[in-house]
Scaffold this active site. Sequence first.
Site, mmCIF file in Angstrom:
data_model
loop_
_atom_site.group_PDB
_atom_site.id
_atom_site.type_symbol
_atom_site.label_atom_id
_atom_site.label_comp_id
_atom_site.label_asym_id
_atom_site.label_seq_id
_atom_site.Cartn_x
_atom_site.Cartn_y
_atom_site.Cartn_z
ATOM 1 N N THR A 16 0.824 -1.208 0.000
ATOM 2 C CA THR A 16 0.000 0.000 0.000
ATOM 3 C C THR A 16 0.855 1.253 0.000
ATOM 4 O OG1 THR A 16 -1.789 -1.144 1.160
ATOM 5 C CG2 THR A 16 -1.805 1.251 1.241
ATOM 6 N N ALA A 17 1.897 1.293 0.844
ATOM 7 C CA ALA A 17 2.722 2.493 0.953
ATOM 8 C C ALA A 17 3.448 2.798 -0.350
ATOM 9 C CB ALA A 17 3.722 2.339 2.095
ATOM 10 N N LYS A 61 -17.300 2.097 5.286
ATOM 11 C CA LYS A 61 -17.021 2.327 6.705
ATOM 12 C C LYS A 61 -17.586 3.691 7.076
ATOM 13 C CE LYS A 61 -13.182 3.150 9.905
ATOM 14 N NZ LYS A 61 -11.709 3.292 10.010
ATOM 15 N N GLU A 100 -8.310 3.942 14.832
ATOM 16 C CA GLU A 100 -8.680 5.123 14.050
ATOM 17 C C GLU A 100 -8.023 5.141 12.656
ATOM 18 O OE1 GLU A 100 -10.944 7.324 14.809
ATOM 19 O OE2 GLU A 100 -11.205 7.269 16.992
ATOM 20 N N ILE A 160 -2.673 4.007 7.271
ATOM 21 C CA ILE A 160 -2.848 4.437 5.881
ATOM 22 C C ILE A 160 -3.021 5.949 5.809
ATOM 23 C CG2 ILE A 160 -4.423 4.312 3.903
ATOM 24 C CD1 ILE A 160 -4.794 1.371 4.507
#
Length: 506
Positions: free
Chosen positions: A13-14, A78, A341, A345
């Site tokens: 992802t990063a 979400k 929280e 990401i």
Amino acid sequence: MQIKKVAIIGGGTAGWLAANHLGAELSHNSLLEITVIESQDVPSIGVGEGTVPYIMNSLKRFGISEAEFLVKCDATFKQGIKFVNWLDTNIHGDNHYYHPFDVPYPKGFNVTSYMLTKGLRFDSVGIQADLCELGLSPKHKSNGDYEGVVSYAYHFNALKFAELLSNNAKRRFGIKHLIATIKSATKDEFGNVSSLVTRDNEELQFDFYVDCSGFSSIVIDKTLQTPFVSKSEELIVDTALVQQVDLAANEEIRPYTTATAHSAGWIWDIPLTNRRGTGFVYSSKYMSEQEAKTQYAKYLKIPESDFNPRKIPMEVGYREFFWNKNCVALGLAQGFVEPLEATSILLTDFSAELLCRNFPRTIEDIPTLQEDFNRATRYAWDRTVDFIKLHYCISDRQDSGFWEENRDVRTWSKELTQKLQKFKLRPPIQSDFFSRFELFDDKNFQYVLYGMQYSTDLPNMNNIEFEKCEQILGENPVHLDNAKRNLMLHRQWLDGLNKAMARLER
């Protein structure tokens, strides 16, 4: 010297978020070549499967359609986080509150004083907590991409998300992709990174390096030896056990993340279309691995004898410099904070965007740009750590030393201590969060503070304000009735989208 070749070390992802951000910002520069170097031997951590609405800006900027993203990444909506039993159950019984994504200022009006005066549940300031409980989608079928009746973010399969980002970066922005395992890097006489060395002893030379190599931190740590700033005295969880659980084909999908507290930490529970991603976060100082495994198996209703979750050590903190010489660290190479929280990401997305807005044209530009980048990124990290600490330090749970230690003001930052002293006198306001680099502000703090029944002196209200609040909040039942009539169940909406996309592909 002009920067012409950029290496992003690590995919996931990063790495692919960085590639898309840099590609979207710099693709007009035909002389610049960006390469993602990805190893087939390094498994993804793959626990960052929740987001906040901030991610929408990036997806839109990358040109990714929401429908494609939802279908290809097993994604779900979400609408916030349901916090379960973060207060003492002996006092409050089984308890929960929501941190929804809708702003707690209906029609732009601050009703916080009214809510506190009337003793109302703070998550009832709008209807989103009710939508979560009812399992409703945040969108009509007719809503366009990234548009809904209420604010929302996503849960997704992190591996499939990285693949989607990879395909988009290569197709849309011309990002190059090299499969190789990087084992080390070399430096020149000025201390800048001059090349990467593969496992096959091949040297790869670039002008600028983005370290997305995860916990390995091959360049920012092992080569540049950038010090690590530990935050383990503030956030004392240090281990996570993770396990995926299949969903039945007809099982309802919750449109929110669940965060359930236990005696030495908490459990995340993230629903995708076909499975739940779960994790048991704990402090090894207050709970043994065996006890954690026993409690985790009980939560998942899995026989402990058949249970073998993956263990992830968590060193909470960040690099002293995120940008050091001609290298910038992103993702887990930059730092780690528990995924409460959806911070992981968010910080990666924020930092990648900040980098692309400040990308140097020459090596000589770096000293001018890196100081501001480091200052802004460290501020974002410090305030994020404060926000995560907030969830622990105002809890009244008494069932272990873990919660007692979190309430010890010596484990709080000076800034958080000052804020909480102020919030005893009055509710949070925007001016308490003066920097745009605070990723969590007065609205986020209010949901957590008053979801956990934090005591604030009741403010004075004049009759005009009081009547205005009564009028605005009195409209909520009408809005909720409309939502019940017009919004689909979460799974029903997602199943409809998947069927529609399948028809288009035929």
